[in-house]
Enzyme design. Structure first.
Site, PDB file in Angstrom:
ATOM      1  N   CYS A   1      10.213   4.754 -25.614  1.00 39.80           N
ATOM      2  CA  CYS A   1      11.287   4.673 -26.613  1.00 39.80           C
ATOM      3  C   CYS A   1      11.571   3.247 -27.063  1.00 39.80           C
ATOM      4  CB  CYS A   1      12.559   5.315 -26.062  1.00 39.80           C
ATOM      5  SG  CYS A   1      13.403   4.297 -24.833  1.00 39.80           S
TER       6      CYS A   1
ATOM      7  N   CYS B   1      14.136   3.100 -17.469  1.00 38.32           N
ATOM      8  CA  CYS B   1      14.573   2.968 -18.862  1.00 38.32           C
ATOM      9  C   CYS B   1      15.917   3.680 -19.002  1.00 38.32           C
ATOM     10  CB  CYS B   1      13.552   3.578 -19.820  1.00 38.32           C
ATOM     11  SG  CYS B   1      14.196   3.624 -21.508  1.00 38.32           S
TER      12      CYS B   1
ATOM     13  N   CYS C   1      15.804   6.604 -22.108  1.00 36.47           N
ATOM     14  CA  CYS C   1      15.137   7.913 -22.122  1.00 36.47           C
ATOM     15  C   CYS C   1      15.013   8.556 -20.750  1.00 36.47           C
ATOM     16  CB  CYS C   1      13.779   7.818 -22.829  1.00 36.47           C
ATOM     17  SG  CYS C   1      12.548   6.841 -21.974  1.00 36.47           S
TER      18      CYS C   1
ATOM     19  N   LYS D   1       1.276   7.369   4.048  1.00 34.54           N
ATOM     20  CA  LYS D   1       0.799   5.999   4.215  1.00 34.54           C
ATOM     21  C   LYS D   1       0.153   5.772   5.580  1.00 34.54           C
ATOM     22  CE  LYS D   1       4.778   4.529   1.483  1.00 34.54           C
ATOM     23  NZ  LYS D   1       5.929   3.601   1.464  1.00 34.54           N
TER      24      LYS D   1
ATOM     25  N   PRO E   1       0.827  -1.217   0.000  1.00 34.74           N
ATOM     26  CA  PRO E   1       0.000   0.000   0.000  1.00 34.74           C
ATOM     27  C   PRO E   1       0.857   1.261   0.000  1.00 34.74           C
ATOM     28  CG  PRO E   1      -0.510  -1.454   1.865  1.00 34.74           C
ATOM     29  CD  PRO E   1       0.723  -1.976   1.235  1.00 34.74           C
ATOM     30  N   GLU E   2       0.562   2.158  -0.926  1.00 39.41           N
ATOM     31  CA  GLU E   2       1.231   3.464  -0.951  1.00 39.41           C
ATOM     32  C   GLU E   2       0.186   4.523  -0.623  1.00 39.41           C
ATOM     33  OE1 GLU E   2       3.877   3.853  -4.324  1.00 39.41           O
ATOM     34  OE2 GLU E   2       4.380   1.731  -4.260  1.00 39.41           O
TER      35      GLU E   2
ATOM     36  N   CYS F   1      10.246  -0.172 -23.169  1.00 38.48           N
ATOM     37  CA  CYS F   1       9.797   1.113 -22.626  1.00 38.48           C
ATOM     38  C   CYS F   1       8.651   1.647 -23.491  1.00 38.48           C
ATOM     39  CB  CYS F   1      10.967   2.083 -22.632  1.00 38.48           C
ATOM     40  SG  CYS F   1      10.512   3.805 -22.339  1.00 38.48           S
TER      41      CYS F   1
HETATM   42 ZN    ZN Z   1      12.588   4.758 -22.713  1.00 42.82          ZN
END
Ligand code: ZN
Length: 258
Positions: free
Chosen positions: A234, A253, A256, A55, A2-3, A231
């Site tokens: 990209c 990624c 990018c 939280k 849980p966030e 991704c």
């Molecule tokens: Zn990317």
């Protein structure tokens, strides 16, 4: 896990059921709290407010008493129409509040405590919490001040998990936020500018707010738990590696995110 959005969603669900009313019945079936007499101490008291901060969730009762909850990896709050089958076994319920046609249930703790209002205020863990990203008036300046007080060599992704810097971000939203803003989570936070740092949070805040409203926002992930997949921006393969002292897995990624 849980966030902040999950906890805000739970608070949004229970608020109309509990706020401003005296629960018809309170039960605390978890044996570890059998001697704490929560049902007796809370009997006849109205719930003044249901609040989420990051939280953490707070049920504020009349008479200076607050139930404080943190779900860690395992806990959950749920609101059911009375008589509906619960999502987890009743043996796992730590707290049940019945009000009108609804039942609010806390399952599996693991942090659930009844405190006085003043103890809540002076509790070190709670007083140290950073600004809540999902608050209507998120305080970006307080976030930056706290980020700059932290170790500047710490990886930016790891720094975002520190609830003293900003409350409510967990491992999933950390990865998604850095990806959305095109920021490499491995950059030392001292090399991330103020505007970049705020942009990372602003990039993901609308998705978290949507999730807090609907409870569904984490279905549409871009990088979290997608190691080796392309991704969405990209096409380069997403990478995964443990980060920080607690070695929490981060997804990014390398093409990018700079
Ligand atoms: Zn990317």
């Amino acid at each position: 896990m849980p966030e902040g959005d999950t906890v805000h969603h739970a608070a949004n669900r229970m608020r109309p059921v509990l706020e401003g009313r005296v629960p018809d019945e309170i039960a605390a079936p978890q044996p570890r709290h059998a001697l704490d007499r929560w049902p007796q101490r809370l009997a006849g008291r109205a719930v003044r407010a249901v609040e989420a901060h990051g939280k953490h969730l707070f049920l504020r009762f009349e008479g200076d008493l607050t139930l404080h909850s943190h779900l860690r990896m395992t806990g959950v709050w749920a609101t059911y129409e009375r008589g509906r089958r619960w999502g987890r076994s009743p043996r796992r319920a730590w707290l049940v509040l019945r009000a009108g046609e609804h039942e609010v249930v806390q399952f599996d703790g693991p942090v659930l405590e009844l405190m006085t209002e003043s103890r809540t205020r002076f509790d070190r863990r709670l007083a140290a919490l950073g600004p809540d990203l999902l608050a209507p008036d998120f305080d970006a300046r307080a976030f930056l001040r706290r980020l700059r007080e932290d170790d500047p060599t710490r990886g930016f992704g790891d720094a975002l998990l520190d609830q003293r810097t900003v409350a409510g971000i967990g491992n999933l939203w950390k990865a998604e936020a850095c990806w959305e803003a095109g920021v490499d989570p491995w950059r030392p936070s001292g090399e991330v500018s103020d505007s970049e740092a705020v942009a990372v949070l602003e990039a993901v805040r609308p998705r978290m707010l949507e999730s807090a409203r609907t409870g569904h926002g984490t279905r549409d992930v871009r990088v979290y738990d997608r190691a080796g997949r392309p991704c969405p921006r990209c096409g380069a393969p997403i990478r995964a590696r443990g980060q920080g002292d607690s070695n929490r897995m981060t997804f990014w990624c390398p093409s990018c995110q700079r």
